[in-house]
Design a protein around this motif. Structure first.
Motif, short mmCIF file in Angstrom:
data_model
loop_
_atom_site.label_atom_id
_atom_site.label_comp_id
_atom_site.label_asym_id
_atom_site.label_seq_id
_atom_site.Cartn_x
_atom_site.Cartn_y
_atom_site.Cartn_z
N ARG A 144 0.95 -1.42 -0.01
CA ARG A 144 0.05 -0.02 -0.04
C ARG A 144 0.69 1.26 -0.07
O ARG A 144 0.50 2.32 -0.69
CB ARG A 144 -0.90 -0.14 1.28
N MET A 145 1.86 1.09 0.87
CA MET A 145 2.83 2.38 0.94
C MET A 145 3.39 2.67 -0.55
O MET A 145 3.67 3.64 -0.89
CB MET A 145 4.11 2.03 1.92
N GLN A 146 3.97 1.47 -1.07
CA GLN A 146 4.57 1.55 -2.23
C GLN A 146 3.53 2.19 -3.52
O GLN A 146 3.97 2.92 -4.29
CB GLN A 146 4.89 0.31 -2.96
N ILE A 147 2.26 1.80 -3.35
CA ILE A 147 1.39 2.31 -4.54
C ILE A 147 1.26 3.80 -4.63
O ILE A 147 1.38 4.55 -5.16
CB ILE A 147 0.00 1.71 -4.48
N ALA A 148 1.35 4.27 -2.89
CA ALA A 148 1.10 5.94 -2.77
C ALA A 148 2.56 6.56 -3.20
O ALA A 148 2.22 7.50 -4.03
CB ALA A 148 0.83 6.14 -1.09
N ILE A 149 3.57 5.99 -2.91
CA ILE A 149 4.91 6.59 -3.29
C ILE A 149 4.80 6.57 -4.97
O ILE A 149 5.26 7.65 -5.52
CB ILE A 149 6.17 5.90 -2.79
N VAL A 150 4.71 5.67 -5.46
CA VAL A 150 4.88 5.51 -6.85
C VAL A 150 3.72 6.35 -7.81
O VAL A 150 4.12 6.84 -8.55
CB VAL A 150 4.61 4.06 -7.44
N ALA A 151 2.50 6.37 -7.13
CA ALA A 151 1.74 7.43 -7.60
C ALA A 151 2.17 8.90 -7.59
O ALA A 151 2.03 9.68 -8.75
CB ALA A 151 0.44 7.36 -7.01
N VAL A 152 2.65 9.42 -6.58
CA VAL A 152 3.23 10.55 -6.59
C VAL A 152 4.38 10.88 -7.49
O VAL A 152 4.47 11.85 -8.35
CB VAL A 152 3.73 11.02 -4.86
N MET A 153 5.26 9.91 -7.43
CA MET A 153 6.72 9.83 -8.08
C MET A 153 6.24 9.96 -9.65
O MET A 153 6.88 10.78 -10.46
CB MET A 153 7.39 8.60 -7.79
N LEU A 154 5.17 9.14 -10.21
CA LEU A 154 4.92 9.42 -11.61
C LEU A 154 4.08 10.50 -12.04
O LEU A 154 4.37 11.14 -13.18
CB LEU A 154 4.09 8.02 -11.78
N ALA A 155 3.52 10.97 -11.13
CA ALA A 155 2.99 12.31 -11.39
C ALA A 155 3.95 13.46 -11.66
O ALA A 155 3.75 14.15 -12.80
CB ALA A 155 1.82 12.71 -10.25
N VAL A 156 4.64 13.36 -10.95
CA VAL A 156 5.72 14.54 -10.96
C VAL A 156 6.53 14.22 -12.13
O VAL A 156 6.89 15.13 -13.02
CB VAL A 156 6.67 14.44 -9.67
N MET A 157 7.04 13.02 -12.50
CA MET A 157 7.72 12.61 -13.65
C MET A 157 6.91 13.01 -14.84
O MET A 157 7.62 13.58 -16.02
CB MET A 157 8.29 11.33 -13.73
N VAL A 158 5.48 12.79 -14.91
CA VAL A 158 5.09 12.95 -15.93
C VAL A 158 5.04 14.56 -16.30
O VAL A 158 4.97 15.19 -17.55
CB VAL A 158 3.57 12.44 -16.16
N TRP A 159 4.62 15.29 -15.10
CA TRP A 159 4.46 16.64 -15.22
C TRP A 159 6.03 17.39 -15.93
O TRP A 159 6.07 18.07 -16.80
CB TRP A 159 4.58 17.25 -13.97
N PHE A 160 7.11 16.66 -15.53
CA PHE A 160 8.53 16.87 -15.92
C PHE A 160 8.55 16.89 -17.33
O PHE A 160 9.04 17.70 -18.24
CB PHE A 160 9.49 16.30 -15.22
N ILE A 161 8.02 15.67 -18.04
CA ILE A 161 8.07 15.13 -19.48
C ILE A 161 7.09 16.22 -20.25
O ILE A 161 7.78 17.01 -21.15
CB ILE A 161 7.64 13.96 -19.57
N VAL A 162 5.84 16.58 -19.69
CA VAL A 162 5.03 17.42 -20.51
C VAL A 162 5.51 18.81 -20.49
O VAL A 162 5.60 19.28 -21.82
CB VAL A 162 3.53 16.97 -19.75
N VAL A 163 5.93 19.25 -19.33
CA VAL A 163 6.34 20.77 -19.27
C VAL A 163 7.76 20.91 -19.94
O VAL A 163 7.72 22.01 -20.57
CB VAL A 163 6.20 21.08 -17.81
N GLY A 164 8.46 20.08 -19.73
CA GLY A 164 9.99 20.26 -20.42
C GLY A 164 10.05 19.89 -21.64
O GLY A 164 11.01 20.59 -22.38
N ALA A 165 9.00 18.93 -22.38
CA ALA A 165 9.39 18.56 -23.58
C ALA A 165 9.76 19.86 -24.76
O ALA A 165 10.20 19.92 -25.76
CB ALA A 165 8.23 17.85 -24.19
N PRO A 166 8.67 20.94 -24.49
CA PRO A 166 8.61 22.08 -25.47
C PRO A 166 10.00 22.86 -25.25
O PRO A 166 10.33 23.56 -26.47
CB PRO A 166 7.67 23.04 -24.99
N SER A 167 10.61 22.51 -24.46
CA SER A 167 11.98 23.45 -24.00
C SER A 167 13.29 22.48 -24.79
O SER A 167 14.40 23.26 -24.57
CB SER A 167 12.18 23.84 -22.64
N VAL A 168 12.89 21.35 -25.08
CA VAL A 168 13.99 20.56 -25.73
C VAL A 168 14.67 21.41 -26.97
O VAL A 168 13.85 21.68 -27.76
CB VAL A 168 13.56 19.20 -26.17
N GLU A 169 16.03 21.36 -27.07
CA GLU A 169 16.56 22.01 -28.19
C GLU A 169 17.26 20.82 -28.85
O GLU A 169 18.33 20.28 -28.03
CB GLU A 169 17.54 22.82 -27.61
#
Length: 732
Positions: A144-169
């Motif tokens: 149960r703890m692992q599910i909670a940690i992974v959910a938060v972690m994946l949300a941040v990572m997806v945020w990083f990918i989506v927001v950061g992709a347009p800035s890729v040079e």
């Protein structure tokens, strides 16, 4: 029987544990160091590492559905390759997973320092202690703890990918392959450990609900998700930050986030990094603690590790010792060396995992019945094996030395504390697969011998051979020639001193020679099989026998068994057997009219094809039954018994005579005693002189001295080498 573990981990927990075990140091710590090796091609290195991990993931998914028990890598390799390799895999993987947990906790310190001004080691030790307690409380809470940690972690990572992709040079990817093949493969081997957690969930398979479905879905699904995240994140990291900035920091993810996200996003990335590293350590404790637990149940580790808590239903002692090692590593061991060692050993273990699956597929373990089967077998497994060895070539010398040390230490443990106490009465599927392969090869050779036709049989006698022995040898030769549609030659070999000229014509025949001629003429007239005969006079009988056999092209040579220098060829027999161009049979005390049971005695391995063919031919000619005696030791492994039964069944199918196969659950001496007691004629192999000596040294030589037994000692022309014989004796 020890207490069983509760099955309470569903598919979300399985996937979360696998992802959490992977997403940690692999993305938050290693990209900068890997980029220093491969440059922008670090993106491809992460992709390639995921591809090379896939075969092991497929293999482990299949084996996990066949054996959903605690132990994971150890369990599969032990069942596939035997207790010794199981000990190496269990001890080594236990240490490497614990090392990786320590790496995650200490490796997260630079991210922690970004938020709080705290001492690194005490905090890491505190977090480790909390995780140990959490794992003792139960896997359900862990999941149960692992599910909670992974959910938060994946949300941040997806945020990083989506927001950061347009800035890729795109310019930052110029010179993509400038690092060359060595740089890419070096980086691939370095980040390989990033995916090691994909198969960790298999070590707690005994606690997974509906393992037939949830294990392969969780393992393969988490690998695809994690590989996609890795490639996407590393692509954004390389595309938004300077190469120098990424390679000169201990927090490359934070550096990239500072170039692509707002301040809140950077803080979220740091928090996600801490959560990821904690989850990696948590998954490491959860899975690695099951290795001593499983090894204890199999007798490869002390019984204390098998204890399951009545209150929490977890292997409390195994978790405690694992946690203790983790704390020692955090406090005293340099993390950089541990990371490289863990990666090298993981590659070796994944190679063994692929080998293990091949062993299971080729073996005859009846209990192996997976509900999921690796597609395209064995192509993925071969790719994983070859790819693993290629990566080891580029990972560096020191990590390989460390892996060798762990391997040797595991072997020492096995031989000092397991093998000396009687070992484990179990063998691996690889041993069985190899036994079947050797058995098939021997069966094919035996079939060629049994089906051979047109054989020419040579009977070699001297003027000292008694008429009764001569008659017995010719009777046997006639039987063999009849069943093989061949012919018989009888040659009397006479030896003269070196100073005496050899006779030039038949006028010099002695009285004994004339008597021989007369007997042969009568025998040839009465025989339905063509019999040719003559005398050979020489200064060296042994060379004369071998040369004559080669000159006339005989397939089988029959001689009287020698018990001293006064019988037949005396001490020359051994030399003839070693140099003859054909099969050689020593015959002793044979009364074919009294033969009803022909016993074929073990070779301490599969039966010599020539021996089987001779026994079948004799039995067919006189209407006897062939009995094979093959010892397998007391309490043989199920796989050994099954393979032995199959081998004997195939032999029986090749023989024209009736066959009675006896598997003797004892040692070779007991098999010899049984055969000597129940048979009229014993057929033994002369290749193993020690076994033959044991047979003839029993008491007053019951085989040759008595009137109840005849003996045929067979020396096949095609004899296996010493190494081959050693392998055959070990397998059978």
């Amino acid at each position: 029987m020890g207490k069983q573990l509760e099955r309470d981990l569903g598919l979300p927990a399985v996937t979360a544990i696998s992802i959490g075990a992977m997403v940690g140091s692999g993305i938050f710590i290693l990209p900068g160091l890997a980029m220093e090796m491969a440059g922008p091609a670090v993106v491809f290195a992460y992709f390639l590492a995921g591809v090379l991990v896939l075969p092991a993931a497929l293999s482990k998914s299949e084996m996990a559905t066949a054996m959903p028990e605690a132990g994971g890598t150890y369990l599969y390799i032990e069942r596939a390759m035997g207790p010794l390799f199981g000990t190496i895999a269990g001890v080594g993987t236990w240490f490497s997973l614990t090392f990786k947990g320590a790496l995650a906790l200490v490796g997260g310190a630079p991210y922690l320092v970004l938020l709080f001004d705290l001492p690194v080691t005490p905090v890491a030790l505190t977090v480790a202690t909390l995780l140990i307690v959490l794992n003792v409380v139960g896997a359900k809470q862990t999941g149960r703890m692992q599910i909670a940690i992974v959910a938060v972690m994946l949300a941040v990572m997806v945020w990083f990918i989506v927001v950061g992709a347009p800035s890729v040079e795109g310019a930052r990817f110029e010179g993509f392959f400038d690092g060359g093949i060595e740089g890419i493969l070096g980086a691939t081997g370095f980040v390989f450990v990033s995916y090691a957690g994909v198969t960790k969930i298999a070590s707690v398979a005994e606690e997974v609900e509906n393992p037939d479905r949830n294990l392969p879905l969780g393992i393969l699904g988490s690998l695809v998700i994690t590989a996609g995240i890795y490639v996407a994140i590393v692509t954004v990291m390389v595309g938004v930050a300077d190469r120098a900035a990424l390679t000169n920091t201990e927090t490359p993810m934070q550096v990239a986030a500072a170039n692509a996200l707002p301040t809140l996003g950077v803080a979220a990335v740091v928090v996600a990094a801490l959560l990821a590293l904690i989850s990696t350590a948590n998954a490491g404790i959860l899975s690695s603690s099951r290795y001593p637990f499983a090894m204890s149940r199999d007798g490869l580790a002390p019984d204390v590790f098998e204890t399951v808590s009545d209150r929490f239903e977890t292997p409390v002692n195994a978790i405690t010792i694992t946690g203790g090692v983790l704390l020692v590593l955090i406090a005293f061991v340099p993390i950089d060396d541990i990371a490289k060692l863990a990666s090298a050993f993981k590659i070796l273990v994944f190679i063994l995992i692929n080998v293990a699956l091949i062993a299971f597929r080729q073996g005859s373990i009846e209990a192996y019945d997976p509900s999921f089967r690796s597609p395209l077998y064995p192509v993925p497994q071969l790719v994983g094996i070859v790819g693993g060895f290629v990566l080891l070539r580029y990972i560096g010398f020191v990590p390989l030395v460390g892996a060798v040390v762990i391997t040797l230490g595991s072997m020492a443990w096995y031989y000092l504390f397991v093998y000396r106490r009687g070992g484990v009465p179990r063998e691996g599927a690889m041993t069985d697969a190899l036994r079947r392969s050797v058995g098939r090869d021997v069966v094919e050779q035996t079939e060629a011998e049994v089906d051979a036709g047109g054989d020419e049989v040579l009977v070699a006698v001297t003027d000292r051979t008694s008429p009764a022995v001569e008659r017995s040898l010719i009777d046997l030769a006639t039987d063999l020639a009849r069943t093989r549609e061949g012919g018989v030659r009888v040659a009397q070999f006479d030896e003269t001193p070196d100073q005496t000229p050899l006779p030039q014509s038949a006028s010099t025949l002695t009285e004994a020679d004339e008597a021989f001629e007369a007997r042969m003429a009568d025998r040839a007239t009465d025989s339905e099989i063509p019999i040719r005969y003559g005398e050979v006079v020489s200064h060296d009988t042994r060379h004369a026998v071998v040369n004559y056999a080669a000159e006339v092209g005989v397939d089988t040579l029959l001689i009287e068994r020698s018990t001293g220098s006064d019988t037949l060829l005396g001490s020359d027999v051994g030399w003839i057997e070693d140099h003859a161009p054909c099969d050689v049979i020593e015959v002793s005390n044979l009364d074919r009219d009294a033969v009803e049971r022909v016993g074929v005695i073990t070779d301490e391995g599969p039966f010599d094809p020539a021996k089987v063919a001779i026994a079948d031919a004799l039995s067919t000619a006189v209407g006897a039954t062939v009995t094979f005696y093959l010892p397998v030791g007391a309490d043989p492994a199920e796989s050994r018994r099954n393979t032995t039964d199959d081998y004997l069944s195939e032999l029986a199918g090749l023989c024209a005579a009736p066959v009675d196969a006896r598997v003797v659950e004892s040692d070779t001496d007991d098999a010899i005693d049984l055969a000597a007691r129940d048979s009229d004629v014993l057929v033994v192999s002369g290749v193993q002189r020690d076994l033959t000596d044991r047979l003839f040294d029993r008491g007053s030589d019951p085989v040759t001295a008595g009137t109840e037994h005849g003996t045929l000692v067979v020396y096949g022309a095609s004899r296996p080498g010493r190494l081959r014989r050693a392998v055959e004796r070990w397998l059978f």
